[in-house]
Design a protein around this motif. Structure first.
Motif, PDB file in Angstrom:
ATOM      1  N   UNK A  15       0.850  -1.206   0.000  1.00 29.30           N
ATOM      2  CA  UNK A  15       0.000   0.000   0.000  1.00 29.30           C
ATOM      3  C   UNK A  15       0.880   1.248   0.000  1.00 29.30           C
ATOM      4  N   UNK A  16       0.318   2.322  -0.481  1.00 27.49           N
ATOM      5  CA  UNK A  16       0.926   3.641  -0.271  1.00 27.49           C
ATOM      6  C   UNK A  16       0.486   4.141   1.104  1.00 27.49           C
ATOM      7  N   UNK A  17       1.131   5.208   1.574  1.00 26.60           N
ATOM      8  CA  UNK A  17       0.870   5.631   2.951  1.00 26.60           C
ATOM      9  C   UNK A  17       0.493   7.121   3.004  1.00 26.60           C
ATOM     10  N   UNK A  18      -0.419   7.434   3.924  1.00 26.38           N
ATOM     11  CA  UNK A  18      -0.861   8.825   4.135  1.00 26.38           C
ATOM     12  C   UNK A  18      -0.759   9.157   5.620  1.00 26.38           C
ATOM     13  N   UNK A  47      -0.776  14.183   4.094  1.00 28.50           N
ATOM     14  CA  UNK A  47       0.523  14.107   3.408  1.00 28.50           C
ATOM     15  C   UNK A  47       0.758  12.683   2.910  1.00 28.50           C
ATOM     16  N   UNK A  48       1.246  12.574   1.671  1.00 33.69           N
ATOM     17  CA  UNK A  48       1.728  11.279   1.185  1.00 33.69           C
ATOM     18  C   UNK A  48       3.092  11.501   0.547  1.00 33.69           C
ATOM     19  N   UNK A  50      -3.880   5.563  -4.178  1.00 31.48           N
ATOM     20  CA  UNK A  50      -3.192   6.802  -3.759  1.00 31.48           C
ATOM     21  C   UNK A  50      -3.637   7.974  -4.639  1.00 31.48           C
ATOM     22  N   UNK A  51      -3.620   7.749  -5.958  1.00 30.05           N
ATOM     23  CA  UNK A  51      -4.012   8.801  -6.899  1.00 30.05           C
ATOM     24  C   UNK A  51      -5.474   9.192  -6.683  1.00 30.05           C
ATOM     25  N   UNK A  52      -6.297   8.192  -6.301  1.00 33.20           N
ATOM     26  CA  UNK A  52      -7.726   8.456  -6.101  1.00 33.20           C
ATOM     27  C   UNK A  52      -7.955   9.260  -4.818  1.00 33.20           C
ATOM     28  N   UNK A  53      -7.181   8.958  -3.760  1.00 30.34           N
ATOM     29  CA  UNK A  53      -7.297   9.738  -2.518  1.00 30.34           C
ATOM     30  C   UNK A  53      -6.886  11.191  -2.807  1.00 30.34           C
ATOM     31  N   UNK A  56      -4.517   1.063  -0.977  1.00 32.67           N
ATOM     32  CA  UNK A  56      -4.165   0.113  -2.041  1.00 32.67           C
ATOM     33  C   UNK A  56      -5.402  -0.661  -2.481  1.00 32.67           C
ATOM     34  N   UNK A  57      -5.332  -1.293  -3.630  1.00 35.05           N
ATOM     35  CA  UNK A  57      -6.498  -1.976  -4.195  1.00 35.05           C
ATOM     36  C   UNK A  57      -7.088  -3.033  -3.255  1.00 35.05           C
ATOM     37  N   UNK A  58      -6.227  -3.813  -2.583  1.00 39.32           N
ATOM     38  CA  UNK A  58      -6.727  -4.938  -1.789  1.00 39.32           C
ATOM     39  C   UNK A  58      -7.650  -4.474  -0.675  1.00 39.32           C
ATOM     40  N   UNK A  59      -7.183  -3.511   0.140  1.00 45.01           N
ATOM     41  CA  UNK A  59      -7.960  -3.080   1.316  1.00 45.01           C
ATOM     42  C   UNK A  59      -8.607  -1.712   1.118  1.00 45.01           C
TER      43      UNK A  59
END
Ligand SMILES: Cc1ncc(COP(=O)(O)O)c(C=O)c1O
Length: 354
Positions: A234-237, A245-246, A259-262, A299-302
């Motif tokens: 996953x990416x992180x925020x 912030x990411x 990430x892009x969607x958030x 991320x897509x999974x969660x």
């Protein structure tokens, strides 16, 4: 290109939707096509799901020249099947391919092939709450050759797997461990490509995190081991005061579509979403000052995964009293409502399958 279809003589029985896990069951059919230099990508076909026969010298097995993607098809309440931003995945697949010296695929054709495969397998798209059909497009190097160079021949395939709710017990915060012993990716490496070696490189640290009671590893940058990069898959925020912030994309972080969607939704809502460097010291100081409000993975999974605890050396940062915070909850609800068709799609992210 015309897609050849071979029907299966015997179909598998469908699983019980209430007990679906992740990535263990596969549907009846798969899509494949091949690449040779003279013909380019050719022979697109949908055939019964089957093993791939390979020479033991096949290059992907030795040098890891391969790329893949992960996205999902969702069943809406009215029974329609839809994809979430699939063009972004195909664009990222081609970016990964360029980095791994793999010939690019035609994104429009591949999206149509994916839709055709899913339409054939529509009965495999589960309808229970938070379930979906996971889609795994993959490209592998096929030359039987033991020298190190880019392969001349490739196989592209798409397989499908019905998957369950990511959180069987609900949407609860996870614990993550910052490792100082290993790095996932380095400057100029392949971190931003979705390629098997990145996942192989992450396994040992992941196992050590599990043994210590943590769900995933929070990676630091591979150059100074100072800046936060991403978590497991996953990416992180981080929410510090009113800033979301990411870490900025720097070549070693996978550019996630969630990430892009958030970021896209945050900007649409006029929230302060920032892509910038953030160090582990800044995170720890923000926590000590009482300014760290929330941390979550994307991320897509969660989709969104709240983080309740971060361990770095001897320091343990407990975030938001180990509770899911309002920011994580809001983005989770907004994105899943769009994916499952429970809300309008103001960003134009949905692509219907049929
Ligand atoms: C290493 C890594 N980072 C981030 C992500 C999140 O990307 P996405 O939101 O496109 O699933 C993934 C999952 O694909 C991943 O494997």
């Amino acid at each position: 290109m015309e897609i050849a279809i071979t029907h299966s003589e015997k179909l598998k029985s469908k699983p019980d939707e209430a007990s679906l896990g992740f990535g263990t069951l596969f549907t009846d059919y798969m899509f494949s096509m091949d690449y040779i230099p003279d013909k380019g990508w050719h022979a697109p076909r949908i055939e019964p799901y089957a093993s791939i026969a390979m020479d033991p010298a096949t290059m992907v097995l030795h040098y890891g020249q391969g790329v893949f993607e992960g996205l999902k098809a969702y069943r809406t309440k009215s029974g329609q099947i839809q994809l979430f931003r699939p063009r972004e995945n195909l664009k990222r697949l081609n970016r990964s391919s360029r980095r791994l010296c793999i010939p690019e695929i035609d994104e429009d054709f591949t999206l149509e092939a994916m839709k055709q495969l899913i339409a054939m397998e529509k009965d495999w798209v589960p309808g229970a709450l938070d379930t979906s059909l996971y889609i795994r497009p993959t490209i592998i190097a096929m030359d039987p050759f033991l020298g190190v160079r880019a392969s001349h021949t490739y196989r592209f395939f798409i397989i499908l797997s019905p998957v369950g709710a990511y959180y069987p017990e609900g949407f609860n915060p996870i614990k993550i461990l910052v490792t100082a012993d290993y790095v996932r990716a380095v400057r100029g490496g392949v971190g931003e490509a979705k390629t098997p070696g990145n996942y192989a490189a992450s396994l040992l640290a992941g196992e050590q995190a599990h043994e210590a009671g943590y769900t995933q590893v929070l990676w630091l940058d591979g150059v100074e081991q100072k800046y936060l990069e991403e978590v497991g898959s996953m990416n992180i925020f981080f929410v510090i005061d009113d800033e979301i912030i990411t870490p900025e994309l720097n070549g070693s972080i996978l550019p996630g579509i969630t990430r892009k969607s958030v970021i896209g939704l945050g900007k649409h809502w006029n929230e302060k979403v920032t892509e910038r460097k953030i160090s582990i010291d800044e995170l720890i100081n923000a926590h000590s000052d009482g300014r760290l409000k929330e941390v979550f993975g994307a991320g897509t999974a969660a989709v969104i995964s709240p983080v309740g605890q971060i361990k770095y050396g001897e320091q343990v940062v407990t975030v938001n009293d180990n509770q899911t915070g309002p920011v994580a909850q809001k983005y989770y609800n907004a994105i899943t409502d769009i994916q499952y068709g429970r809300a309008e799609d103001p960003m134009g992210w949905i692509v219907p399958v049929d």
